[in-house]
Motif scaffolding. Sequence first.
Motif, PDB file in Angstrom:
ATOM      1  N   LEU A 241      33.776  35.235  24.708  1.00  0.00           N
ATOM      2  CA  LEU A 241      34.380  33.891  23.393  1.00  0.00           C
ATOM      3  C   LEU A 241      33.193  32.425  24.868  1.00  0.00           C
ATOM      4  CD1 LEU A 241      38.038  33.938  24.524  1.00  0.00           C
ATOM      5  CD2 LEU A 241      37.153  34.215  22.170  1.00  0.00           C
ATOM      6  N   MET A 242      33.078  32.544  25.703  1.00  0.00           N
ATOM      7  CA  MET A 242      31.270  31.219  25.552  1.00  0.00           C
ATOM      8  C   MET A 242      30.479  31.881  25.095  1.00  0.00           C
ATOM      9  SD  MET A 242      32.207  31.187  30.456  1.00  0.00           S
ATOM     10  CE  MET A 242      31.028  30.008  30.665  1.00  0.00           C
ATOM     11  N   GLU A 243      29.713  32.569  24.593  1.00  0.00           N
ATOM     12  CA  GLU A 243      28.867  32.958  23.933  1.00  0.00           C
ATOM     13  C   GLU A 243      29.385  32.643  22.476  1.00  0.00           C
ATOM     14  OE1 GLU A 243      26.140  36.457  22.544  1.00  0.00           O
ATOM     15  OE2 GLU A 243      27.539  36.810  23.881  1.00  0.00           O
ATOM     16  N   LEU A 244      30.934  33.119  22.167  1.00  0.00           N
ATOM     17  CA  LEU A 244      31.102  33.026  20.727  1.00  0.00           C
ATOM     18  C   LEU A 244      30.732  31.632  19.883  1.00  0.00           C
ATOM     19  CD1 LEU A 244      31.943  33.841  17.850  1.00  0.00           C
ATOM     20  CD2 LEU A 244      34.406  33.999  18.843  1.00  0.00           C
ATOM     21  N   THR A 245      31.852  30.778  20.915  1.00  0.00           N
ATOM     22  CA  THR A 245      32.239  29.334  20.812  1.00  0.00           C
ATOM     23  C   THR A 245      31.154  28.689  20.901  1.00  0.00           C
ATOM     24  OG1 THR A 245      33.292  29.557  23.013  1.00  0.00           O
ATOM     25  CG2 THR A 245      34.327  29.270  21.521  1.00  0.00           C
ATOM     26  N   GLY A 246      29.533  29.298  21.872  1.00  0.00           N
ATOM     27  CA  GLY A 246      28.482  28.043  21.844  1.00  0.00           C
ATOM     28  C   GLY A 246      28.056  27.460  23.116  1.00  0.00           C
ATOM     29  N   MET A 247      29.765  27.249  24.244  1.00  0.00           N
ATOM     30  CA  MET A 247      29.843  26.961  25.086  1.00  0.00           C
ATOM     31  C   MET A 247      28.920  27.129  26.157  1.00  0.00           C
ATOM     32  SD  MET A 247      33.482  27.352  26.086  1.00  0.00           S
ATOM     33  CE  MET A 247      33.387  26.299  27.331  1.00  0.00           C
ATOM     34  N   ALA A 248      28.111  28.577  26.483  1.00  0.00           N
ATOM     35  CA  ALA A 248      27.389  29.474  26.667  1.00  0.00           C
ATOM     36  C   ALA A 248      25.966  28.962  26.797  1.00  0.00           C
ATOM     37  CB  ALA A 248      27.132  31.310  26.574  1.00  0.00           C
ATOM     38  N   ARG A 249      25.779  28.500  25.250  1.00  0.00           N
ATOM     39  CA  ARG A 249      24.466  28.199  24.488  1.00  0.00           C
ATOM     40  C   ARG A 249      24.144  26.532  26.130  1.00  0.00           C
ATOM     41  NH1 ARG A 249      24.522  29.759  20.186  1.00  0.00           N
ATOM     42  NH2 ARG A 249      25.571  27.828  19.391  1.00  0.00           N
ATOM     43  N   ALA A 250      25.665  25.651  24.843  1.00  0.00           N
ATOM     44  CA  ALA A 250      25.105  24.504  25.978  1.00  0.00           C
ATOM     45  C   ALA A 250      25.234  24.622  27.946  1.00  0.00           C
ATOM     46  CB  ALA A 250      26.364  23.790  25.266  1.00  0.00           C
ATOM     47  N   MET A 251      25.765  25.718  28.190  1.00  0.00           N
ATOM     48  CA  MET A 251      25.633  25.538  29.824  1.00  0.00           C
ATOM     49  C   MET A 251      24.067  25.817  30.039  1.00  0.00           C
ATOM     50  SD  MET A 251      27.336  28.036  32.763  1.00  0.00           S
ATOM     51  CE  MET A 251      28.733  27.363  31.323  1.00  0.00           C
ATOM     52  N   VAL A 252      23.583  27.470  29.472  1.00  0.00           N
ATOM     53  CA  VAL A 252      21.883  27.648  29.537  1.00  0.00           C
ATOM     54  C   VAL A 252      21.261  26.482  29.334  1.00  0.00           C
ATOM     55  CG1 VAL A 252      20.199  29.550  29.076  1.00  0.00           C
ATOM     56  CG2 VAL A 252      22.743  29.419  29.514  1.00  0.00           C
ATOM     57  N   GLY A 253      21.296  25.793  28.109  1.00  0.00           N
ATOM     58  CA  GLY A 253      20.832  24.366  27.688  1.00  0.00           C
ATOM     59  C   GLY A 253      20.293  23.417  28.619  1.00  0.00           C
ATOM     60  N   PHE A 254      21.460  23.524  29.089  1.00  0.00           N
ATOM     61  CA  PHE A 254      20.965  22.364  30.076  1.00  0.00           C
ATOM     62  C   PHE A 254      20.847  22.889  31.878  1.00  0.00           C
ATOM     63  CE2 PHE A 254      23.355  20.549  34.633  1.00  0.00           C
ATOM     64  CZ  PHE A 254      23.003  19.229  34.182  1.00  0.00           C
ATOM     65  N   LEU A 255      20.732  23.926  31.619  1.00  0.00           N
ATOM     66  CA  LEU A 255      20.158  24.231  32.997  1.00  0.00           C
ATOM     67  C   LEU A 255      18.959  24.358  33.069  1.00  0.00           C
ATOM     68  CD1 LEU A 255      23.522  27.563  34.028  1.00  0.00           C
ATOM     69  CD2 LEU A 255      22.356  24.925  34.953  1.00  0.00           C
ATOM     70  N   ALA A 256      18.273  24.807  31.214  1.00  0.00           N
ATOM     71  CA  ALA A 256      16.388  25.126  31.162  1.00  0.00           C
ATOM     72  C   ALA A 256      16.534  23.410  31.676  1.00  0.00           C
ATOM     73  CB  ALA A 256      17.208  25.712  29.985  1.00  0.00           C
ATOM     74  N   ALA A 257      16.643  22.937  31.276  1.00  0.00           N
ATOM     75  CA  ALA A 257      16.339  21.368  30.812  1.00  0.00           C
ATOM     76  C   ALA A 257      16.056  20.828  32.183  1.00  0.00           C
ATOM     77  CB  ALA A 257      17.168  20.289  30.582  1.00  0.00           C
TER      78      ALA A 257
END
Length: 594
Positions: A241-257
């Motif tokens: 669900l975290m991947e489906l809803t975009g939560m995972a992408r947002a989290m990884v985006g912050f950590l990657a930043a």
Amino acid sequence: MVEFLAGTLVLVEVLVLLVGVLARYAWSEPLTWSDELASMLFLWLSILGAVLAFQRGQHMRMGALADSASPRNRSRLELAALVICLAFTVILLPYAFEYAVDELIVITPALEVSVAWRAAGLPIGLALILFFGMMRAARLGKPQDVLIAVAIAAVVITAAIAARPLILGLGNWNLVLFFVILVATGVLSGVPIAFVFGLAALSYVALGTSRPLTVITGRLDEGMSHLLLLAVPLFVLLGMLMELTGMARAMVGFLAAILGHVRGGLSYVLVAAMYLVSGISGSKTADMAAVAPALFPEMKKRGAKEGDLVALLAATGAQTETIPPSLVLITIGSVTSVSIASLFIGGLLPAFVCGLALCALVWRRYRHEDLSGVRRASTREIMAALLLALPALALPLVIRTAVVEGVATATEVSTIGIAYSVLAGILIYREFDVRRLLRMLVDTAALSGAILFIIAAATAVAWCLTQSGFSRALALAMASLPGGAPVFLMVSILTFVILGSVLEGIPAIVLFAPLVFPVAKSLGLHEVHYAMVIILSMGVGLFMPPFGVGYYAACAIGRVDPTKGIKPLWGYMGALLLGLALVAAIPWISIGFL
């Protein structure tokens, strides 16, 4: 039909547990039947998930020998592995039916229905595995090849039955035959791990004891349907669900930043994420299932090899066994009378030390990584990524707070996370594709079934080792060692690494901790210090191939062939053993803050 039923069961389990939490705290009217219904449905979810995993070929196996063979021989080995699985199913099926019939007279206290409704899942599930296995055999080989494989299996079984008096005469040495030789041969030959463990336990009871084979069915039931393990499918679903809803992408985006410009940056994030999330669900498998789907896709995009990813995931699973509120800590405190509060305080720093050891190896492996094409994010970009990721970053805090404050159990809290993810996806991230939901529920059931079937088979193995008297003999041997506390610690590390590799973590603790703790206390070892040493040792064994079931669970979650992760895993295991040696040699790491 099986996919629809399994997917529906996942959804029903989420709703039942979530309604139970709401009734208890929102409406102040606890539902006395919610946990009971969830437990009854869980066995059906587990076995139908295992059926789907079998039909899809998703049960974890070591394919090294088959993959190195010629195409013709590879086909023969795959057929032989399939026939072994079917032989296990055919032998156990009538006893599973007998077990379900025996449960007819048992009535549940809240729902007041027969337990046979739950137990019937085992024979039905085994029958479905047999059905799908026969269909696959018809596709996999020529009729004469299938007949030859079945004839060879029949000859081997007949020979084993004929040799039963000799096997009984071996005494406990037959443990080597069943749980070392048979398991090693089956694993290396490409037979699915769960079926190898199950066949070893079945063979031991049938040929090495006088007990009925229904006990194996009972152990499979126990290992596959314990309510605490319901966290596994629910956290698998949460990760999806975290991947489906975009939560995972947002989290990884912050950590990657923050760390994207650092060599091996997201590997450090994986170590830290497991440290933060670990212990929340009560299941190490569920912890990995919550973290891996959020990080693996981005790490693969950045060029990380999938074998190295699953190796690091398994290593962090072993590293974080002492993080509170770990179910292992609660269990060891319960069976040894050690203060659970002291264990919670003492468990944080040992895991941190082992995490530093893993990070040191990550630095070494990625120190020459080419980052010429990676741009360092500006402060404004980092703050924007943080704002977007805040709802996702709050999820671990919500889950941990719910557990610590007693709002929900370790199993129920995953449903809170699922509800939170759905609401965040719909209201904040505006990403929730309902069309993908059914497929996600089915995939959750299949992946969970593969994991839970391994745990169930490992529970049967644990029971066999207990009944043989091996556990008590081992404790007596350790008590008589020369050399005092240092030698005892070294032998304990070696022993629990081995035990962890053949037993699921909690059975190893329940069986052996009460026996060895008095010995440790008599030698002057602090019980919290000793607890940290054996928990970390057990964790290393649990995730160490070729027998450690935790490693195959990590591979199942990461959807990676186990053979790809073994080579990089040995380096991480070496780093963990170095951290473990520091924890064992310096008691302050475990007891300094008590």
